[in-house]
Design an enzyme around this catalytic site. Sequence first.
Site, PDB file in Angstrom:
ATOM      1  N   ARG A  25       8.553   5.269  -5.355  1.00 44.49           N
ATOM      2  CA  ARG A  25       8.681   6.160  -6.511  1.00 44.49           C
ATOM      3  C   ARG A  25      10.113   6.659  -6.635  1.00 44.49           C
ATOM      4  O   ARG A  25      10.731   7.001  -5.631  1.00 44.49           O
ATOM      5  CB  ARG A  25       7.837   7.427  -6.328  1.00 44.49           C
ATOM      6  CG  ARG A  25       6.392   7.222  -6.121  1.00 44.49           C
ATOM      7  CD  ARG A  25       5.701   8.576  -6.175  1.00 44.49           C
ATOM      8  NE  ARG A  25       4.342   8.444  -5.687  1.00 44.49           N
ATOM      9  CZ  ARG A  25       3.904   8.942  -4.549  1.00 44.49           C
ATOM     10  NH1 ARG A  25       4.709   9.654  -3.785  1.00 44.49           N
ATOM     11  NH2 ARG A  25       2.663   8.752  -4.176  1.00 44.49           N
ATOM     12  N   ASP A  51     -10.194   1.136   1.739  1.00 41.95           N
ATOM     13  CA  ASP A  51     -10.157   2.582   1.940  1.00 41.95           C
ATOM     14  C   ASP A  51     -11.583   3.102   1.768  1.00 41.95           C
ATOM     15  O   ASP A  51     -12.438   2.424   1.187  1.00 41.95           O
ATOM     16  CB  ASP A  51      -9.228   3.227   0.905  1.00 41.95           C
ATOM     17  CG  ASP A  51      -7.765   2.915   1.188  1.00 41.95           C
ATOM     18  OD1 ASP A  51      -7.424   2.722   2.372  1.00 41.95           O
ATOM     19  OD2 ASP A  51      -6.968   2.866   0.230  1.00 41.95           O
ATOM     20  N   ARG A 107       2.118   5.720  15.506  1.00 36.65           N
ATOM     21  CA  ARG A 107       2.108   7.055  14.912  1.00 36.65           C
ATOM     22  C   ARG A 107       1.445   8.060  15.839  1.00 36.65           C
ATOM     23  O   ARG A 107       0.705   7.684  16.752  1.00 36.65           O
ATOM     24  CB  ARG A 107       1.429   7.061  13.541  1.00 36.65           C
ATOM     25  CG  ARG A 107       0.111   6.362  13.452  1.00 36.65           C
ATOM     26  CD  ARG A 107      -0.332   6.195  11.990  1.00 36.65           C
ATOM     27  NE  ARG A 107      -1.473   5.290  11.906  1.00 36.65           N
ATOM     28  CZ  ARG A 107      -2.001   4.840  10.777  1.00 36.65           C
ATOM     29  NH1 ARG A 107      -1.524   5.221   9.618  1.00 36.65           N
ATOM     30  NH2 ARG A 107      -3.022   4.015  10.806  1.00 36.65           N
ATOM     31  N   ARG A 129       0.833  -1.204   0.000  1.00 34.01           N
ATOM     32  CA  ARG A 129       0.000   0.000   0.000  1.00 34.01           C
ATOM     33  C   ARG A 129       0.870   1.257   0.000  1.00 34.01           C
ATOM     34  O   ARG A 129       0.447   2.307  -0.448  1.00 34.01           O
ATOM     35  CB  ARG A 129      -0.885   0.020   1.266  1.00 34.01           C
ATOM     36  CG  ARG A 129      -2.030  -0.954   1.245  1.00 34.01           C
ATOM     37  CD  ARG A 129      -2.672  -1.055   2.635  1.00 34.01           C
ATOM     38  NE  ARG A 129      -3.123   0.221   3.168  1.00 34.01           N
ATOM     39  CZ  ARG A 129      -4.309   0.768   2.936  1.00 34.01           C
ATOM     40  NH1 ARG A 129      -5.185   0.138   2.185  1.00 34.01           N
ATOM     41  NH2 ARG A 129      -4.634   1.927   3.473  1.00 34.01           N
ATOM     42  N   TYR A 149      -9.786  -4.954   3.873  1.00 38.74           N
ATOM     43  CA  TYR A 149      -9.060  -3.735   4.252  1.00 38.74           C
ATOM     44  C   TYR A 149      -9.360  -2.665   3.209  1.00 38.74           C
ATOM     45  O   TYR A 149      -8.563  -2.412   2.323  1.00 38.74           O
ATOM     46  CB  TYR A 149      -7.576  -4.101   4.265  1.00 38.74           C
ATOM     47  CG  TYR A 149      -6.575  -3.122   4.831  1.00 38.74           C
ATOM     48  CD1 TYR A 149      -6.875  -1.810   5.108  1.00 38.74           C
ATOM     49  CD2 TYR A 149      -5.277  -3.554   5.084  1.00 38.74           C
ATOM     50  CE1 TYR A 149      -5.920  -0.954   5.613  1.00 38.74           C
ATOM     51  CE2 TYR A 149      -4.307  -2.709   5.588  1.00 38.74           C
ATOM     52  CZ  TYR A 149      -4.644  -1.406   5.850  1.00 38.74           C
ATOM     53  OH  TYR A 149      -3.682  -0.563   6.339  1.00 38.74           O
ATOM     54  N   GLU A 191      -1.227   6.446  18.571  1.00 43.07           N
ATOM     55  CA  GLU A 191      -1.935   5.234  18.138  1.00 43.07           C
ATOM     56  C   GLU A 191      -1.135   3.993  18.536  1.00 43.07           C
ATOM     57  O   GLU A 191       0.036   3.869  18.174  1.00 43.07           O
ATOM     58  CB  GLU A 191      -2.110   5.291  16.620  1.00 43.07           C
ATOM     59  CG  GLU A 191      -2.804   4.081  16.041  1.00 43.07           C
ATOM     60  CD  GLU A 191      -3.106   4.240  14.553  1.00 43.07           C
ATOM     61  OE1 GLU A 191      -3.401   5.366  14.106  1.00 43.07           O
ATOM     62  OE2 GLU A 191      -3.028   3.220  13.849  1.00 43.07           O
ATOM     63  N   ARG A 214      -7.286  -7.051  14.001  1.00 41.43           N
ATOM     64  CA  ARG A 214      -6.257  -6.311  14.716  1.00 41.43           C
ATOM     65  C   ARG A 214      -6.967  -5.073  15.254  1.00 41.43           C
ATOM     66  O   ARG A 214      -7.772  -4.453  14.542  1.00 41.43           O
ATOM     67  CB  ARG A 214      -5.142  -5.943  13.725  1.00 41.43           C
ATOM     68  CG  ARG A 214      -3.880  -5.501  14.340  1.00 41.43           C
ATOM     69  CD  ARG A 214      -3.100  -6.631  14.980  1.00 41.43           C
ATOM     70  NE  ARG A 214      -1.946  -6.021  15.628  1.00 41.43           N
ATOM     71  CZ  ARG A 214      -1.432  -6.424  16.753  1.00 41.43           C
ATOM     72  NH1 ARG A 214      -1.920  -7.461  17.402  1.00 41.43           N
ATOM     73  NH2 ARG A 214      -0.389  -5.814  17.261  1.00 41.43           N
TER      74      ARG A 214
HETATM   75  N1  UDP Z   1       4.085   0.463   6.920  1.00 41.03           N
HETATM   76  C1  UDP Z   1       5.343   0.425   7.516  1.00 41.03           C
HETATM   77  N2  UDP Z   1       5.938   1.592   7.886  1.00 41.03           N
HETATM   78  C2  UDP Z   1       5.349   2.794   7.709  1.00 41.03           C
HETATM   79  C3  UDP Z   1       4.080   2.839   7.097  1.00 41.03           C
HETATM   80  C4  UDP Z   1       3.470   1.664   6.728  1.00 41.03           C
HETATM   81  O1  UDP Z   1       5.886  -0.650   7.736  1.00 41.03           O
HETATM   82  O2  UDP Z   1       5.944   3.819   8.087  1.00 41.03           O
HETATM   83  C5  UDP Z   1       3.453  -0.815   6.523  1.00 41.03           C
HETATM   84  C6  UDP Z   1       2.650  -1.420   7.691  1.00 41.03           C
HETATM   85  O3  UDP Z   1       2.724  -2.826   7.588  1.00 41.03           O
HETATM   86  C7  UDP Z   1       1.245  -0.927   7.412  1.00 41.03           C
HETATM   87  C8  UDP Z   1       1.196  -0.982   5.893  1.00 41.03           C
HETATM   88  O4  UDP Z   1       2.514  -0.600   5.477  1.00 41.03           O
HETATM   89  O5  UDP Z   1       0.274  -1.750   8.010  1.00 41.03           O
HETATM   90  C9  UDP Z   1       0.171  -0.092   5.240  1.00 41.03           C
HETATM   91  O6  UDP Z   1       0.402   1.246   5.641  1.00 41.03           O
HETATM   92  P1  UDP Z   1      -0.750   2.355   5.596  1.00 41.03           P
HETATM   93  O7  UDP Z   1      -0.110   3.663   5.871  1.00 41.03           O
HETATM   94  O8  UDP Z   1      -1.512   2.192   4.331  1.00 41.03           O
HETATM   95  O9  UDP Z   1      -1.649   1.907   6.831  1.00 41.03           O
HETATM   96  P2  UDP Z   1      -3.075   2.475   7.365  1.00 41.03           P
HETATM   97  O10 UDP Z   1      -3.000   3.972   7.342  1.00 41.03           O
HETATM   98  O11 UDP Z   1      -4.139   1.898   6.487  1.00 41.03           O
HETATM   99  O12 UDP Z   1      -3.119   1.918   8.761  1.00 41.03           O
END
Ligand code: UDP
Length: 362
Positions: free
Chosen positions: A161, A343, A268, A157, A341, A293, A237
């Site tokens: 780039r 969006d 985060r 996800r 999962y 979080e 989860r």
């Molecule tokens: N992920 C990671 N480090 C980061 C951001 C994301 O390892 O800094 C991995 C992690 O496994 C996460 C997944 O990428 O569950 C998808 O990230 P996303 O930001 O899409 O998660 P969401 O915001 O949907 O929780």
Amino acid sequence: MQNVDVVVAGAGIWGCTVARCLAERGRRVLVLESRSAVGGNVRCESDPDTGIEVHVYGSHIFHTHLDDVWRFVRRFVEFNGYQHKVMARYRGKTYFLPLGLPLVNKFFGVELAPGELPAFMAEGTHRAQIFDAFFRGYTSKQWGRPPEEIDPTIIQRVPVRATYDVNYFNDYNQGIPLTGYNSLFDRMLDHPNIAVECNRAFDLAGHAASPLAGVPVFYSGPIDRLFGYRYGELPWRSLAFERETLDVADFQGTSVVNYTEAEVPYTRIHEFKHYHPEDADSMARAKTVIMREYPRAWKSGDEPYYPVNTPESQSLLERYRAEAAKVKGLTVGGRLGEYRYYDMDQSVGRALAAVESCGVIG
Ligand code: UDP
């Protein structure tokens, strides 16, 4: 409402979209929501002290490349021009995600040109070093297991780039409702053919025994709950949040900072005022609301956030899907119903499609 043509059980973004579309096709819709308010996990709260819009269930940024979805949601609210950026804090330094030139150049102290990035990342241990710094710890915290054990599409996800584009999403349509997310749901449900009842959980047996027996149902609660968990519970989860109001105008300079080291217990920190840069008064005011979080193991009764995709959970899901297929007039959708999962835009897109294919209209 005197006569009801359709019941929509669950008023998250999928249910609200279904309800609105059916109402506009002349169907009288009864929306039942088990919580005390509509909006599912996109529901927000205005912080009583600061007026800042707090995303109670974690940050939600509307982003989409689906033109019909973008057209649909903008019928109800105007979006600000917010473009999502995510910073990653690792060992005291802050980097721009996603995986692109700003992150790689800063991390390795190099100055790569776009064309040089792929070869650089293929070389030696570079890829592993990046993965260990930014993905291993975060993913282990988020999912409670090492990254090798999770569905690879989850980490995919995060875009990769070879440019300086630090937009977190590839979607060109993005934003936050200027009047807040709650207004999106309130306006979607504001239709003479829609009646809403909160604090009312839906159950199949109760429906079959009620005067509404036989009325088609669009259900977006957990699919296992619909069948009384008869084959067992689908695993999730979960998350816990810790909210704080601080007497500073700006705590972290952006809306989301990921803490990618395994040793930091949270994944985060959200700082909500940054979602509304157009609100100059709020931006200038010496108060801010942040939220840490914490990923959590899920146990029965906890809030479900992320489906845990394993062969076992998929075969359990198949059994519940087979049960759902046997119930006449039942359509199951949304993140909880489909155990996917999604969006927000995907949920809206799936809802628009479900209405077209359900047989209730036309
Ligand atoms: N992920 C990671 N480090 C980061 C951001 C994301 O390892 O800094 C991995 C992690 O496994 C996460 C997944 O990428 O569950 C998808 O990230 P996303 O930001 O899409 O998660 P969401 O915001 O949907 O929780």
